[in-house]
Design an enzyme around this catalytic site. Structure first.
Site, PDB file in Angstrom:
ATOM      1  N   ARG A 229       0.862  -1.173   0.000  1.00 14.19           N
ATOM      2  CA  ARG A 229       0.000   0.000   0.000  1.00 14.19           C
ATOM      3  C   ARG A 229       0.901   1.226   0.000  1.00 14.19           C
ATOM      4  NH1 ARG A 229      -2.151  -1.286   6.083  1.00 14.19           N
ATOM      5  NH2 ARG A 229      -0.177  -1.000   7.162  1.00 14.19           N
TER       6      ARG A 229
ATOM      7  N   HIS B 196       2.502  -1.546  15.797  1.00 10.35           N
ATOM      8  CA  HIS B 196       1.218  -0.858  15.847  1.00 10.35           C
ATOM      9  C   HIS B 196       1.388   0.574  16.335  1.00 10.35           C
ATOM     10  CE1 HIS B 196      -2.504   0.428  17.925  1.00 10.35           C
ATOM     11  NE2 HIS B 196      -3.101  -0.135  16.895  1.00 10.35           N
TER      12      HIS B 196
ATOM     13  N   ARG C  98     -10.962  42.595  15.067  1.00  9.57           N
ATOM     14  CA  ARG C  98     -12.070  42.686  16.016  1.00  9.57           C
ATOM     15  C   ARG C  98     -11.845  43.896  16.927  1.00  9.57           C
ATOM     16  NH1 ARG C  98      -9.903  37.573  15.988  1.00  9.57           N
ATOM     17  NH2 ARG C  98     -11.233  35.834  15.356  1.00  9.57           N
TER      18      ARG C  98
ATOM     19  N   GLU D 194     -23.548  36.455   8.683  1.00  7.72           N
ATOM     20  CA  GLU D 194     -23.496  35.542   9.820  1.00  7.72           C
ATOM     21  C   GLU D 194     -24.885  35.221  10.359  1.00  7.72           C
ATOM     22  OE1 GLU D 194     -21.280  37.462  12.983  1.00  7.72           O
ATOM     23  OE2 GLU D 194     -21.823  39.423  12.189  1.00  7.72           O
TER      24      GLU D 194
ATOM     25  N   THR E  10     -18.506  32.590   9.816  1.00  4.93           N
ATOM     26  CA  THR E  10     -19.069  31.237   9.884  1.00  4.93           C
ATOM     27  C   THR E  10     -19.186  30.686  11.294  1.00  4.93           C
ATOM     28  OG1 THR E  10     -16.854  30.422   9.343  1.00  4.93           O
ATOM     29  CG2 THR E  10     -18.454  30.572   7.546  1.00  4.93           C
ATOM     30  N   ASN E  11     -18.554  31.327  12.279  1.00  8.80           N
ATOM     31  CA  ASN E  11     -18.790  30.878  13.659  1.00  8.80           C
ATOM     32  C   ASN E  11     -20.246  31.124  14.038  1.00  8.80           C
ATOM     33  OD1 ASN E  11     -16.050  30.371  13.714  1.00  8.80           O
ATOM     34  ND2 ASN E  11     -15.547  32.236  14.832  1.00  8.80           N
ATOM     35  N   ASP E  12     -20.695  32.381  13.877  1.00  8.07           N
ATOM     36  CA  ASP E  12     -22.086  32.699  14.186  1.00  8.07           C
ATOM     37  C   ASP E  12     -23.048  32.066  13.190  1.00  8.07           C
ATOM     38  OD1 ASP E  12     -21.951  34.031  16.540  1.00  8.07           O
ATOM     39  OD2 ASP E  12     -22.041  36.046  15.708  1.00  8.07           O
TER      40      ASP E  12
ATOM     41  N   TYR F  11     -11.096  35.301  -0.931  1.00  9.41           N
ATOM     42  CA  TYR F  11     -10.043  35.102   0.069  1.00  9.41           C
ATOM     43  C   TYR F  11     -10.592  34.357   1.267  1.00  9.41           C
ATOM     44  CZ  TYR F  11     -12.088  38.953   2.797  1.00  9.41           C
ATOM     45  OH  TYR F  11     -12.945  39.743   3.538  1.00  9.41           O
TER      46      TYR F  11
END
Length: 872
Positions: free
Chosen positions: A329, A445, A564, A737, A759-761, A844
């Site tokens: 593999r 392993h 922010r 958002e 995209t958090n909110d 972006y």
């Protein structure tokens, strides 16, 4: 009717989805004319059918077994000259040790005598029989493997495995059969056909074994693929000292260095190597032991690497001087090896630079940015083992997987110490910072799984005397108890007592601006250079201060995608925010704003200076104002007990007035700018003045939490007036958002020059749960149930949040074709999410400074993968 069973002569390496990786590669090696034992593969489709209705394709299996018997000239389990087979799992993606294998199927009280007679080796026959009962009992019948191990250790009484004779193994067979009867109230099945069918079912069932589910979750492998089953004629490495078994790599999977690497065990079966139960010898020693097989193996390894155009991981057995290939593999490798090997293969003409970039992942690059131990530390060197998987790991020594999970859940760093790991240790390996074993080589392993996870690992540290029951290890007279801190260096194999100081990795130093030096950094430089040349997505950074902005620029950021401003109101400025909230008339409010404005201007000036000539997207204040005030309970107690002042009473009234049951859905974002007169205007003026004085500043003003175009229009109109008064141009846009913003993006684009997806909110509002609370509540259960494959706060939810983003992109650009589109949530640095952003046409991504290189690489990979698919 679908075909569920394929002979090895019928498949090839391109049928991985159907035959699994192992079956497809066994077929490919058969087609290449390599010495592969005959056999057949039961497909992943058969597995999915079995998991749905518990049926196996019995007729097809019987037909292919009959063909195998004819090829071998033997019948399964025949009393005179038995055919024995192995039943082994083989999923689409490699899952080392996570699912089941049973060897020596076909042995019983009669056929073991035939095997002894035909082989002329009674010890080998009874050794194989006890192995069958042991593996079958654990794998198929679900008996605790410790029962068999304890019986073996009691029989050995301090002897080594090779010291045991035929009589010993014959007695062990009787003991093992009695264990089966005690544990399962049934005899060990003597019917070879029943053995094979039960083993096939067990392999299929192991797809849903907890450790397999956990591994797939860790590696982000889909749960609905299923595993194939390979039924292979047995060849035997335990026939004597002229036989053996081994694992080989065509290059070092830990470092990527060219050469032959691997482990070999004489008079052993394959599971002995990967389990690490007996220390192996280096593969180079095979040249002395069996030069003919060694030479043939090297030829095959070179042929396979050229054929697969990559590092190959090979399992083989030598049966009385005859070499057999059991598996190949594309090998798992460390992050450092991935970059080195990719560039080496380009230089050797086997692949192009596009393919090299596609083979190096952002996750691997992130691993290379981890710190390393400082040289010349004064810590006590306890011992040195094999450098199985690089990195610098520090933590408390723990001796069980359960303890590792328990302590890691409390936020404590641990190193899992074992004699050798087995698949049941997976949860502990994931929880630990690193893994240390006293047995096993680079193909054990522990080594294979740790490399796949990017986990630091030192294995085969033979001087360690590990006492798992006593929860301690001893080395050269030093006793390390559970809870003692140790440090392990997966690059050198060194094990230290105590915490060793760490220094930045050379890859981070390269990103900080140092010239590329050394083979690894040079490889990273070549991969990153081509990724940057190939990508369409720009990469910005989330940065709130000049220091982070400057670091992001050094790391290759092309601007700031999220600054922010709320972080600028903390510390000493909290008093001014309190004054703003407590203002009882316009004059007092303006006085507080006037005091804040020059401070804000200075904040922005420093950031503009660090990002001269590059865009800086500044988000106006977003969180609820009450977050800047004292805690409601603490303040209430203070006032109630008479310890508070008149101002505290006014503060308490303000806190109560602003208190919300669900502040994430309350007075914040654009709503603050509309309800608190002058707040947004002050920030815009500070931005404009700082930009004017900076000269080459490219300011972008972002209005948060907009859900209706009318909200944006109101704030935009006021902002444009201020910009005009100051004489500065700046783009004005919004964060997408709120789900309604995505669904009405066409309207909002009339008033916005850019969108940035928060995209958090957007994730928490789309799903309806809080990102602050969900991890501690029901996420674990959702992951266990398979509702989530991965946290939607970690990787973008393509079907829900991703669809909202696609709608917003399409409708926004339909209204305003030149609309600039980006993402500034934490997903901006996640490799899978970066690929989605490329697919849907964003301009972006923006992420934390240290994730900028990862985003750059993944943006390049996304572009190259898209170009590759377009040419197919």
């Amino acid at each position: 009717m679908p075909k569920f069973v394929y002979d090895f002569t019928e498949g090839n390496k391109d049928l991985r989805d159907l035959l699994g990786g192992k079956g497809a590669n066994l077929a490919e090696m058969t087609n290449l004319g390599l010495p592969v034992p005959p056999g057949f593969t039961i497909t992943t489709e058969a597995c999915r059918t079995y998991l749905a209705d518990r049926t196996v394709p019995a007729e097809e299996i019987a037909t292919h077994l009959a063909k195998l018997e004819a090829t071998m000239g033997k019948r399964l389990g025949d009393a005179e000259d038995p055919l024995l087979v192995s039943v082994r799992s083989g999923a689409r993606f490699s899952m080392p040790g996570m699912m089941e294998t049973v060897l020596n199927i076909g042995l019983n009280d009669d056929s073991v005598l035939g095997l002894a007679a035909q082989s002329g080796n009674e010890r080998f026959a009874w050794d194989s029989y006890r192995r069958l009962i042991q593996m079958f009992g654990k794998t198929v019948l679900g008996i605790d493997g410790e029962r068999f191990e304890e019986a073996l250790e009691e029989l050995k009484a301090g002897r080594q495995d090779l010291d045991l004779d035929a009589a010993d193994f014959r007695r062990l067979v009787d003991v093992y059969k009695e264990i089966v009867k005690q544990e399962r109230d049934r005899e060990f099945p003597g019917d070879p056909r029943e053995q094979m069918e039960l083993a096939i079912r067990a392999v299929f069932d192991s797809w849903h074994a907890p450790r397999a589910v956990l591994y797939r979750r860790q590696e982000r492998i889909p749960d609905d693929l299923g595993t194939a089953v390979n039924v292979v004629a047995m060849v035997f490495g335990n026939l004597g000292m002229d036989s053996g078994t081994g694992v080989a790599f065509t290059r070092d999977p830990a470092t990527g260095q060219r050469g032959v690497y691997g482990d070999y065990l004489q008079n052993a079966q394959g599971e002995d190597v990967v389990a690490g139960i007996r220390n192996t010898i280096p593969l180079q020693e095979l040249e002395r032991i069996d030069p003919t097989s060694h030479h043939e193996l090297l030829d095959i390894m070179a042929r396979l690497e050229g054929h697969y155009r990559d590092l190959c991981d090979i399992e083989f057995t030598i049966e009385r001087g005859k070499l057999w290939m059991l598996q190949t593999r594309v090998g798992k490798r460390t992050a450092a090896a991935a970059f080195r090997i990719a560039v080496q293969l380009v230089d050797e003409g086997l692949i192009g630079i596009d393919e090299a970039v596609l083979r190096c992942t952002g996750q691997q690059l992130a691993q290379l940015m981890f710190p390393r131990f400082t040289e010349g530390a004064a810590n006590t060197l306890l011992t040195t083992g094999m450098n199985a998987s690089p990195g610098a790991a520090v933590g408390q020594a723990v001796f069980s997987s359960e303890r590792a999970v328990e302590l890691a859940a409390r936020g404590e760093a641990v190193i899992l110490v074992r004699r050798e790991t087995n698949p049941d240790d997976l949860a502990g390996m994931i929880a630990a910072r690193g893994v240390l074993t006293s047995r096993g080589g680079k193909t054990s392993h522990a080594a294979v799984v740790a490399r796949g996870m990017g986990k630091t690992c030192v294995c085969g540290a033979e001087e360690l005397e590990v006492d798992t029951k006593g929860r301690r290890f001893t080395v050269n007279g030093t006793v390390v108890e559970e809870g003692d801190v140790i440090s392990i260096d997966g690059t050198s194999g060194a094990v230290y007592l105590g915490e060793v100081p760490v220094v930045p990795s050379p890859v981070v130093e390269y990103f900080e601006g140092e010239e590329p030096a050394g083979e690894l950094v040079a490889a990273v430089h070549r991969i990153m250079t081509h990724a940057d040349e190939s990508r369409r997505l720009a990469v910005r950074a989330n940065a709130d201060n000049p220091e982070d902005a400057a670091r992001a620029r050094r790391f290759g950021a092309q601007g700031i995608g999220l600054c922010r401003t709320e972080h600028m109101f903390l510390g000493d400025r909290r008093q001014l925010v309190e004054d703003l909230i407590l203002a009882e008339n316009p004059r007092e409010r303006q006085s507080a704003l006037d005091a804040l404005e020059p401070l804000q201007k200075a904040d922005f000036a420093g950031i503009f200076a660090a990002m001269t000539g590059l865009p800086v997207t500044i988000r106006l204040i977003d969180p609820p104002l009450h977050e800047f005030l004292p805690d409601l309970v603490d303040l209430s107690v203070k006032v109630a007990t008479g310890a508070g002042t008149e101002k505290d009473e006014r503060l308490l009234a303000a806190v109560k007035r602003l208190h919300e049951q669900n502040p994430m859905l309350g007075l914040r974002g654009v709503r603050l700018g509309l309800v608190i007169p002058g707040l947004f205007a002050m920030q815009v003026r500070a931005i404009a003045q700082a930009a004017r004085e900076a000269g080459k500043a490219r300011a972008e003003i972002m209005i948060p939490l907009v859900g209706a175009v009318q909200e944006l229009e109101s704030v935009r109109d006021e902002a444009l007036k201020i910009l005009d008064e100051v004489g500065v141009h700046a783009l004005i846009g919004t964060m997408i958002e709120v789900p309604r913003a995505a669904l009405t993006a066409g309207q909002i684009a009339e008033a916005a020059q850019f969108f940035s997806f928060g995209t958090n909110d957007l994730t928490q509002m789309t799903w309806g749960f809080s990102r602050d609370d969900v991890e501690a509540s029901f996420f674990g259960k959702y992951l266990d149930l398979g509702i989530f494959g991965v946290s939607p706060f970690e990787t973008l939810d393509r079907d829900g949040v991703g669809r909202l983003m696609r709608i917003a992109v399409a409708e926004g650009r339909a209204t305003r074709p030149d609309l600039k589109l980006g993402i500034c949530g934490e997903h901006g640095g996640d490799p899978d999410s970066v690929r989605l952003c490329h697919e849907i046409g964003l301009d972006y991504v923006s992420c934390s400074p240290f994730r900028v290189p990862v985003a750059r690489l993944e943006a390049g990979r996304a572009a190259l993968a898209g170009a590759e698919s377009d040419t197919r």
